[in-house]
Write a protein that holds these residues in place. Structure first.
Motif, PDB file in Angstrom:
ATOM      1  N   ILE A  24     106.921  13.155  27.087  1.00  0.00           N
ATOM      2  CA  ILE A  24     107.146  11.891  26.382  1.00  0.00           C
ATOM      3  C   ILE A  24     108.302  11.153  27.044  1.00  0.00           C
ATOM      4  CG2 ILE A  24     107.742  10.818  24.179  1.00  0.00           C
ATOM      5  CD1 ILE A  24     106.539  13.316  22.821  1.00  0.00           C
ATOM      6  N   ASP A  25     108.009  10.005  27.641  1.00  0.00           N
ATOM      7  CA  ASP A  25     109.051   9.205  28.289  1.00  0.00           C
ATOM      8  C   ASP A  25     109.821   8.359  27.284  1.00  0.00           C
ATOM      9  OD1 ASP A  25     108.365  10.133  30.866  1.00  0.00           O
ATOM     10  OD2 ASP A  25     106.733   8.673  30.986  1.00  0.00           O
ATOM     11  N   ASN A  26     109.127   7.922  26.249  1.00  0.00           N
ATOM     12  CA  ASN A  26     109.743   7.034  25.262  1.00  0.00           C
ATOM     13  C   ASN A  26     109.242   7.405  23.873  1.00  0.00           C
ATOM     14  OD1 ASN A  26     110.817   4.956  23.762  1.00  0.00           O
ATOM     15  ND2 ASN A  26     110.181   3.331  25.164  1.00  0.00           N
ATOM     16  N   PHE A  27     110.140   7.853  23.026  1.00  0.00           N
ATOM     17  CA  PHE A  27     109.740   8.257  21.672  1.00  0.00           C
ATOM     18  C   PHE A  27     109.332   7.069  20.812  1.00  0.00           C
ATOM     19  CE2 PHE A  27     111.990  12.155  22.861  1.00  0.00           C
ATOM     20  CZ  PHE A  27     111.123  13.105  22.369  1.00  0.00           C
ATOM     21  N   ASP A  28     109.590   5.848  21.289  1.00  0.00           N
ATOM     22  CA  ASP A  28     109.128   4.657  20.563  1.00  0.00           C
ATOM     23  C   ASP A  28     107.610   4.607  20.517  1.00  0.00           C
ATOM     24  OD1 ASP A  28     111.763   3.936  20.277  1.00  0.00           O
ATOM     25  OD2 ASP A  28     111.758   2.505  21.939  1.00  0.00           O
ATOM     26  N   ASP A  29     106.962   5.298  21.469  1.00  0.00           N
ATOM     27  CA  ASP A  29     105.497   5.270  21.551  1.00  0.00           C
ATOM     28  C   ASP A  29     104.834   6.296  20.637  1.00  0.00           C
ATOM     29  OD1 ASP A  29     105.719   3.296  23.509  1.00  0.00           O
ATOM     30  OD2 ASP A  29     105.790   4.771  25.135  1.00  0.00           O
ATOM     31  N   ILE A  30     105.623   7.185  20.058  1.00  0.00           N
ATOM     32  CA  ILE A  30     105.062   8.211  19.168  1.00  0.00           C
ATOM     33  C   ILE A  30     104.752   7.602  17.810  1.00  0.00           C
ATOM     34  CG2 ILE A  30     105.517  10.413  18.016  1.00  0.00           C
ATOM     35  CD1 ILE A  30     105.012  10.588  21.023  1.00  0.00           C
ATOM     36  N   LYS A  31     103.611   7.975  17.267  1.00  0.00           N
ATOM     37  CA  LYS A  31     103.197   7.441  15.965  1.00  0.00           C
ATOM     38  C   LYS A  31     102.681   8.560  15.067  1.00  0.00           C
ATOM     39  CE  LYS A  31      98.644   6.122  17.773  1.00  0.00           C
ATOM     40  NZ  LYS A  31      98.892   6.715  19.109  1.00  0.00           N
ATOM     41  N   VAL A  32     102.624   8.279  13.783  1.00  0.00           N
ATOM     42  CA  VAL A  32     102.083   9.235  12.822  1.00  0.00           C
ATOM     43  C   VAL A  32     100.636   9.559  13.194  1.00  0.00           C
ATOM     44  CG1 VAL A  32     101.385   9.577  10.413  1.00  0.00           C
ATOM     45  CG2 VAL A  32     103.603   8.538  10.941  1.00  0.00           C
ATOM     46  N   GLY A  33     100.307  10.833  13.217  1.00  0.00           N
ATOM     47  CA  GLY A  33      98.966  11.280  13.597  1.00  0.00           C
ATOM     48  C   GLY A  33      98.916  11.895  14.979  1.00  0.00           C
ATOM     49  N   ASP A  34      99.924  11.598  15.820  1.00  0.00           N
ATOM     50  CA  ASP A  34      99.978  12.233  17.130  1.00  0.00           C
ATOM     51  C   ASP A  34     100.227  13.727  16.972  1.00  0.00           C
ATOM     52  OD1 ASP A  34      99.586   9.852  18.444  1.00  0.00           O
ATOM     53  OD2 ASP A  34     101.702   9.502  18.873  1.00  0.00           O
ATOM     54  N   VAL A  35      99.746  14.504  17.932  1.00  0.00           N
ATOM     55  CA  VAL A  35      99.963  15.956  17.923  1.00  0.00           C
ATOM     56  C   VAL A  35     100.973  16.280  19.017  1.00  0.00           C
ATOM     57  CG1 VAL A  35      98.918  18.229  18.218  1.00  0.00           C
ATOM     58  CG2 VAL A  35      97.667  16.422  17.014  1.00  0.00           C
ATOM     59  N   LEU A  36     102.063  16.935  18.633  1.00  0.00           N
ATOM     60  CA  LEU A  36     103.130  17.261  19.570  1.00  0.00           C
ATOM     61  C   LEU A  36     103.286  18.768  19.694  1.00  0.00           C
ATOM     62  CD1 LEU A  36     105.912  14.726  18.413  1.00  0.00           C
ATOM     63  CD2 LEU A  36     103.995  14.335  19.980  1.00  0.00           C
ATOM     64  N   THR A  37     103.691  19.212  20.869  1.00  0.00           N
ATOM     65  CA  THR A  37     104.069  20.606  21.085  1.00  0.00           C
ATOM     66  C   THR A  37     105.585  20.645  21.205  1.00  0.00           C
ATOM     67  OG1 THR A  37     101.982  21.195  22.160  1.00  0.00           O
ATOM     68  CG2 THR A  37     103.884  22.588  22.627  1.00  0.00           C
ATOM     69  N   PHE A  38     106.208  21.561  20.487  1.00  0.00           N
ATOM     70  CA  PHE A  38     107.666  21.587  20.437  1.00  0.00           C
ATOM     71  C   PHE A  38     108.166  23.007  20.250  1.00  0.00           C
ATOM     72  CE2 PHE A  38     105.830  20.942  16.309  1.00  0.00           C
ATOM     73  CZ  PHE A  38     106.595  21.686  15.421  1.00  0.00           C
ATOM     74  N   LYS A  39     109.435  23.205  20.552  1.00  0.00           N
ATOM     75  CA  LYS A  39     110.081  24.487  20.309  1.00  0.00           C
ATOM     76  C   LYS A  39     110.913  24.375  19.044  1.00  0.00           C
ATOM     77  CE  LYS A  39     110.052  26.468  24.938  1.00  0.00           C
ATOM     78  NZ  LYS A  39     110.805  27.227  25.958  1.00  0.00           N
ATOM     79  N   TYR A  40     110.816  25.416  18.214  1.00  0.00           N
ATOM     80  CA  TYR A  40     111.456  25.358  16.907  1.00  0.00           C
ATOM     81  C   TYR A  40     111.884  26.764  16.489  1.00  0.00           C
ATOM     82  CZ  TYR A  40     112.316  23.095  12.386  1.00  0.00           C
ATOM     83  OH  TYR A  40     112.904  22.554  11.268  1.00  0.00           O
ATOM     84  N   VAL A  41     113.086  26.867  15.976  1.00  0.00           N
ATOM     85  CA  VAL A  41     113.595  28.163  15.532  1.00  0.00           C
ATOM     86  C   VAL A  41     113.159  28.419  14.101  1.00  0.00           C
ATOM     87  CG1 VAL A  41     115.644  29.537  15.057  1.00  0.00           C
ATOM     88  CG2 VAL A  41     115.572  28.077  17.088  1.00  0.00           C
ATOM     89  N   ILE A  42     112.420  29.511  13.911  1.00  0.00           N
ATOM     90  CA  ILE A  42     112.012  29.953  12.576  1.00  0.00           C
ATOM     91  C   ILE A  42     112.559  31.355  12.388  1.00  0.00           C
ATOM     92  CG2 ILE A  42     110.067  30.500  11.075  1.00  0.00           C
ATOM     93  CD1 ILE A  42     108.432  28.427  12.532  1.00  0.00           C
ATOM     94  N   GLY A  43     113.424  31.516  11.404  1.00  0.00           N
ATOM     95  CA  GLY A  43     114.131  32.780  11.252  1.00  0.00           C
ATOM     96  C   GLY A  43     115.124  32.918  12.392  1.00  0.00           C
ATOM     97  N   ALA A  44     114.977  33.960  13.176  1.00  0.00           N
ATOM     98  CA  ALA A  44     115.866  34.167  14.327  1.00  0.00           C
ATOM     99  C   ALA A  44     115.114  34.007  15.641  1.00  0.00           C
ATOM    100  CB  ALA A  44     116.493  35.562  14.250  1.00  0.00           C
ATOM    101  N   GLU A  45     113.884  33.478  15.564  1.00  0.00           N
ATOM    102  CA  GLU A  45     113.035  33.409  16.749  1.00  0.00           C
ATOM    103  C   GLU A  45     112.657  31.970  17.071  1.00  0.00           C
ATOM    104  OE1 GLU A  45     108.735  35.142  18.360  1.00  0.00           O
ATOM    105  OE2 GLU A  45     109.453  35.606  16.332  1.00  0.00           O
ATOM    106  N   GLN A  46     112.810  31.594  18.341  1.00  0.00           N
ATOM    107  CA  GLN A  46     112.369  30.278  18.783  1.00  0.00           C
ATOM    108  C   GLN A  46     110.899  30.357  19.176  1.00  0.00           C
ATOM    109  OE1 GLN A  46     113.567  28.702  22.630  1.00  0.00           O
ATOM    110  NE2 GLN A  46     114.215  26.792  21.653  1.00  0.00           N
ATOM    111  N   LYS A  47     110.082  29.530  18.540  1.00  0.00           N
ATOM    112  CA  LYS A  47     108.646  29.561  18.773  1.00  0.00           C
ATOM    113  C   LYS A  47     108.163  28.251  19.381  1.00  0.00           C
ATOM    114  CE  LYS A  47     107.624  32.782  14.996  1.00  0.00           C
ATOM    115  NZ  LYS A  47     106.780  33.050  13.813  1.00  0.00           N
ATOM    116  N   VAL A  48     107.043  28.342  20.096  1.00  0.00           N
ATOM    117  CA  VAL A  48     106.365  27.148  20.599  1.00  0.00           C
ATOM    118  C   VAL A  48     105.266  26.804  19.602  1.00  0.00           C
ATOM    119  CG1 VAL A  48     105.048  26.136  22.474  1.00  0.00           C
ATOM    120  CG2 VAL A  48     106.863  27.773  22.984  1.00  0.00           C
ATOM    121  N   ILE A  49     105.344  25.600  19.036  1.00  0.00           N
ATOM    122  CA  ILE A  49     104.443  25.188  17.961  1.00  0.00           C
ATOM    123  C   ILE A  49     103.732  23.895  18.349  1.00  0.00           C
ATOM    124  CG2 ILE A  49     104.306  24.545  15.515  1.00  0.00           C
ATOM    125  CD1 ILE A  49     106.933  26.068  15.096  1.00  0.00           C
TER     126      ILE A  49
END
Length: 202
Positions: free
Chosen positions: A61-86
């Motif tokens: 993503i070059d510009n987050f201004d282009d992101i809209k509701v309904g888009d599907v994103l892949t991101f890293k997120y810490v859940i508990g003590a583990e960083q997951k790819v979601i």
């Protein structure tokens, strides 16, 4: 390109995250949180439901201004003590100084406790950050890659072709040996004929 993509994802430990090729990232979906459900209507979105093991291609993503509701994103997120790819869908975007708070949730997941909020202003310093936007998916290719990563799949993709190659090389050697043997027999026969002809004329 497609073959390279499959092979790179195949020989990468998918639990480590995504692989990159030609500027795009690819991974397989590890859970059923984005599968089709009556809880959420995705008919108006570019990316519909994503089955578990589906292959997804992710663009930076070059510009987050282009992101809209309904888009599907892949991101890293810490859940508990583990960083997951979601990989989840954007359900809310809140503007803040310098960026956005992006709220994501799986289509097949219910409840406010199952949402993730990513602050785009902390992308370089946070353990929770967005990798990119899903621009393409294919369930069949994901299944193929998943199967090929099993022990049976490894036998099919590595050992079996190697065995065929060995058999083919043995076949060529046997064929060459037979041709040489045949040529030797012909040469011996020709010499015998000449010898007989010499005896007759002598």
């Amino acid at each position: 390109m497609l073959f390279c993509l499959i092979m790179m994802v195949l020989f990468k430990d998918i639990n480590q995250g995504e692989v990159e090729i030609f500027g795009l990232k690819a991974k397989t979906v590890l859970s059923s949180s984005m599968e089709e459900t009556s809880l959420f209507d995705t008919s108006s979105y570019e990316i519909k439901s994503l089955k578990r093991n589906a292959l997804v291609v992710i663009d930076e993503i070059d510009n987050f201004d282009d992101i809209k509701v309904g888009d599907v994103l892949t991101f890293k997120y810490v859940i508990g003590a583990e960083q997951k790819v979601i990989t989840h869908r954007v359900i809310k975007i809140e503007e803040k100084p310098g960026g956005y708070l992006i709220t994501l949730k799986g289509d097949n997941v219910n409840g406010e406790d199952n949402v993730q909020i990513v602050d785009t202003t902390l992308a370089e310093t946070s353990y929770n950050y967005i990798i990119g936007k899903v621009v393409w998916s294919n369930y069949f290719l994901g299944i193929v890659i998943t199967i090929l990563k099993t022990k049976i799949g490894i036998v099919f993709t590595v050992i079996t072709p190697s065995l065929f190659l060995i058999i083919y090389e043995i076949y060529k050697l046997v064929k060459l040996w037979r041709e040489n043997k045949k040529n030797s027999e012909i040469k011996l026969l020709q010499e015998r004929i000449k010898e007989l002809e010499g005896n007759i004329h002598g």
